[in-house]
Design an enzyme around this catalytic site. Structure first.
Site, PDB file in Angstrom:
ATOM      1  CE  LYS A  64      49.600  35.439  34.377  1.00  0.00           C
ATOM      2  NZ  LYS A  64      50.819  35.937  34.988  1.00  0.00           N
TER       3      LYS A  64
ATOM      4  CG  ASP B 192      51.231  42.101  35.773  1.00  0.00           C
ATOM      5  OD1 ASP B 192      50.123  41.575  36.023  1.00  0.00           O
ATOM      6  OD2 ASP B 192      52.290  41.462  35.631  1.00  0.00           O
TER       7      ASP B 192
ATOM      8  CD  GLN C 295      54.353  34.899  35.395  1.00  0.00           C
ATOM      9  OE1 GLN C 295      53.445  35.141  34.598  1.00  0.00           O
ATOM     10  NE2 GLN C 295      54.126  34.774  36.698  1.00  0.00           N
TER      11      GLN C 295
END
Ligand code: NAP
Length: 296
Positions: A54, A121, A98
């Site tokens: 990422k 997200d 994460q």
């Protein structure tokens, strides 16, 4: 006839190219550089790989990447304090924590501490509610990538029968909402669904997000249907480790009209959509025009 292969790798490269162009315009025209903060708690090997990837792709499209690596025993208070700082930092437009988090940390509490406008997200309860009510929100990256591929392949999805196998908060449920938003008739199947084969055989669009290697065989697929395989499963075959999806690719590709491969389908689209979401968050924060084609 063999199915058209939907090339997620090439599509993701196109999306990243579009994002990079917009980032360059933001920098040149407004002196703004979008920034993505990624928070990793602990040393889960798969998470470390994802975070590295990422960060690398974030920098490649010209954005700033801020990596925060915390010890596995970081307290909830310290993690929440970091999120609070990132929420208030004007250089940070997107925040991603994460998952999974170590067991002593409450994932819902942590995710809901992120400013919804920076929740790239799309997991914050406000964004879930906005998506469910058809309002502008941040949309989870994997289902957004699937939607983009479906729109690219079909144009309009209106009136199509869609079956989503899996009802997780990160894939199945938001995928179903997005398909509903595009006027599909949507069925969500799960582990208690009766006669799954019959349910899947009705579908013009099948999205498999289960986590069971090659579970969907070709004889469940309606001829000509589009199959989107979200699954990422590592299996041992012929003494080698291989990645396979949730659908049995060879038999499904004989019947389907179009299909995504694993690897090279949905996977690459997920990070591309994370970058797209960061760009979207940055334009919204600065009250600028949002780029076309990168949001639902
Ligand atoms: P998850 O949270 O484990 O959810 C799996 C879903 O599948 C559940 O709703 C479960 O039903 C359903 N299910 C399990 N067994 C089933 C069966 N025999 N028949 C029908 N449904 C069944 O998984 P997830 O996070 O959504 O991920 C799904 C897959 O996508 C995994 O392989 C994951 O690695 C992959 N994934 C890929 C990406 C990407 O970037 N490509 C991103 C995220 C996830 P119940 O609710 O009834 O238990």
């Amino acid at each position: 006839m063999a199915a058209t292969v939907i090339d997620g790798k090439a599509f993701a490269a196109r999306i990243r190219g579009q994002v990079a162009e917009h980032v360059a315009e933001l920098k040149a025209g407004h002196g703004i550089t979008p920034g993505l903060a990624v928070v990793l708690v602990g040393e889960d090997p798969a998470s470390q790989v994802y975070v590295r990837s990422k960060s690398k792709q974030t920098v490649e499209v010209g954005m700033n990447s801020y990596e925060h690596k915390l010890d596995a025993d970081t307290s909830e208070a310290d993690l929440l304090a970091l999120i609070d700082r990132l929420n208030g930092d004007p250089d940070v437009h997107g925040i991603l924590v994460q998952l999974p988090l170590p067991g002593h940390l409450d994932e819902d509490l942590v995710i809901n501490a992120i400013d919804p406008a920076k929740d790239v997200d799309g997991f914050h309860i406000s964004n879930v509610g906005l998506l469910g009510t058809g309002q502008k929100s941040m949309v989870p990256c994997t289902p957004l990538g699937c939607l983009m591929m479906l729109r690219d392949h079909h144009g309009s999805l209106s009136g199509m029968d869609a079956v989503v196998i899996g009802r997780s908060n990160i894939v199945g449920k938001p995928m179903a909402q997005l398909l509903l938003g595009d006027s599909c008739t949507v069925t969500i199947a799960h582990s208690r669904t009766k006669d799954l084969a019959d349910v899947v055989r009705r579908a013009d669009i099948v999205v498999a997000a289960v986590g069971r290697p090659e579970m969907v065989p070709g004889d469940w697929i309606k001829p000509g249907a589009t199959v989107i395989d979200v699954g990422i499963n590592r299996i041992e075959r012929d003494g080698k480790t291989r990645l396979v999806g949730d659908v049995h690719y060879d038999s499904c590709a004989q019947v389907a009209g179009a299909i995504t491969p694993v690897p090279g389908g949905v996977g690459p689209m997920t990070i591309a959509c994370l970058l797209a979401n960061t760009l979207t968050a940055c334009t919204r924060a600065n009250k600028l025009t949002e780029p076309d084609g990168l949001t639902p």
